[in-house]
Design a protein around this motif. Structure first.
Motif, short mmCIF file in Angstrom:
data_model
loop_
_atom_site.label_atom_id
_atom_site.label_comp_id
_atom_site.label_asym_id
_atom_site.label_seq_id
_atom_site.Cartn_x
_atom_site.Cartn_y
_atom_site.Cartn_z
N ALA A 67 -39.29 -57.06 0.09
CA ALA A 67 -38.07 -56.97 -0.71
C ALA A 67 -38.36 -56.36 -2.08
CB ALA A 67 -37.44 -58.35 -0.87
N MET A 68 -39.45 -56.75 -2.70
CA MET A 68 -39.80 -56.18 -4.00
C MET A 68 -40.14 -54.70 -3.88
SD MET A 68 -39.42 -58.40 -6.33
CE MET A 68 -40.37 -57.77 -7.69
N ASP A 69 -40.79 -54.31 -2.81
CA ASP A 69 -41.11 -52.90 -2.58
C ASP A 69 -39.83 -52.09 -2.40
OD1 ASP A 69 -42.85 -50.69 -2.08
OD2 ASP A 69 -42.41 -50.91 0.05
N LEU A 70 -38.90 -52.60 -1.61
CA LEU A 70 -37.63 -51.89 -1.41
C LEU A 70 -36.81 -51.82 -2.69
CD1 LEU A 70 -36.56 -53.19 2.10
CD2 LEU A 70 -37.43 -50.93 1.52
N ALA A 71 -36.81 -52.89 -3.47
CA ALA A 71 -36.07 -52.89 -4.74
C ALA A 71 -36.66 -51.88 -5.71
CB ALA A 71 -36.09 -54.29 -5.36
N GLY A 72 -37.97 -51.77 -5.74
CA GLY A 72 -38.61 -50.78 -6.61
C GLY A 72 -38.28 -49.36 -6.20
N LYS A 73 -38.27 -49.12 -4.89
CA LYS A 73 -37.93 -47.78 -4.41
C LYS A 73 -36.47 -47.45 -4.70
CE LYS A 73 -41.42 -47.67 -0.82
NZ LYS A 73 -41.71 -47.69 0.62
N LEU A 74 -35.59 -48.44 -4.58
CA LEU A 74 -34.17 -48.22 -4.87
C LEU A 74 -33.96 -47.93 -6.35
CD1 LEU A 74 -31.27 -48.31 -3.72
CD2 LEU A 74 -31.21 -50.72 -4.35
N ALA A 75 -34.62 -48.67 -7.22
CA ALA A 75 -34.51 -48.43 -8.66
C ALA A 75 -35.05 -47.06 -9.04
CB ALA A 75 -35.25 -49.52 -9.43
N THR A 76 -36.15 -46.67 -8.41
CA THR A 76 -36.71 -45.34 -8.67
C THR A 76 -35.74 -44.25 -8.23
OG1 THR A 76 -38.93 -46.20 -8.39
CG2 THR A 76 -38.66 -43.81 -8.21
N GLY A 77 -35.12 -44.44 -7.08
CA GLY A 77 -34.13 -43.48 -6.59
C GLY A 77 -32.94 -43.34 -7.52
N PHE A 78 -32.45 -44.48 -8.03
CA PHE A 78 -31.34 -44.42 -8.97
C PHE A 78 -31.74 -43.70 -10.25
CE2 PHE A 78 -29.16 -48.25 -6.96
CZ PHE A 78 -28.13 -47.49 -6.45
N ALA A 79 -32.93 -43.98 -10.76
CA ALA A 79 -33.39 -43.33 -11.99
C ALA A 79 -33.52 -41.83 -11.80
CB ALA A 79 -34.73 -43.93 -12.42
N ILE A 80 -34.05 -41.40 -10.67
CA ILE A 80 -34.16 -39.95 -10.40
C ILE A 80 -32.78 -39.33 -10.27
CG2 ILE A 80 -34.91 -38.27 -8.68
CD1 ILE A 80 -37.35 -40.09 -8.19
N GLY A 81 -31.87 -40.01 -9.59
CA GLY A 81 -30.51 -39.50 -9.44
C GLY A 81 -29.78 -39.36 -10.77
N ILE A 82 -29.93 -40.35 -11.62
CA ILE A 82 -29.30 -40.29 -12.94
C ILE A 82 -29.89 -39.17 -13.77
CG2 ILE A 82 -29.06 -41.55 -15.12
CD1 ILE A 82 -28.71 -44.10 -13.43
N ALA A 83 -31.20 -38.99 -13.68
CA ALA A 83 -31.85 -37.90 -14.43
C ALA A 83 -31.38 -36.54 -13.94
CB ALA A 83 -33.36 -38.01 -14.30
N ILE A 84 -31.24 -36.37 -12.64
CA ILE A 84 -30.75 -35.10 -12.11
C ILE A 84 -29.29 -34.86 -12.53
CG2 ILE A 84 -30.13 -33.89 -9.97
CD1 ILE A 84 -32.67 -35.11 -8.73
N ALA A 85 -28.48 -35.93 -12.46
CA ALA A 85 -27.08 -35.78 -12.86
C ALA A 85 -26.98 -35.42 -14.35
CB ALA A 85 -26.33 -37.07 -12.56
N ALA A 86 -27.78 -36.05 -15.18
CA ALA A 86 -27.76 -35.76 -16.61
C ALA A 86 -28.21 -34.33 -16.85
CB ALA A 86 -28.63 -36.74 -17.37
N GLY A 87 -29.24 -33.90 -16.14
CA GLY A 87 -29.72 -32.51 -16.29
C GLY A 87 -28.67 -31.50 -15.86
#
Length: 54
Positions: free
Chosen positions: A29-49
């Motif tokens: 569960a912690m591994d999946l939560a970390g991957k989900l948070a990383t995905g959101f951060a990358i998505g937000i960075a791409i959207a901001a760019g």
């Protein structure tokens, strides 16, 4: 023979420890939560760019 039983006990003691399913589930569960948070951060960075670029 007593000598042979010593090695049987040694192989039993050095065997794989019993599996704890709660620890495995929590780690997964912690591994999946970390991957989900990383995905959101990358998505937000791409959207901001894209918002800044266009």
């Amino acid at each position: 023979m007593k000598h042979e039983r010593i090695f049987d006990d040694l192989s039993t003691a050095l065997g794989r420890p019993p599996s704890d399913w709660r620890r495995t589930a929590a780690a997964t569960a912690m591994d999946l939560a970390g991957k989900l948070a990383t995905g959101f951060a990358i998505g937000i960075a791409i959207a901001a760019g894209l918002a800044l670029a266009g």
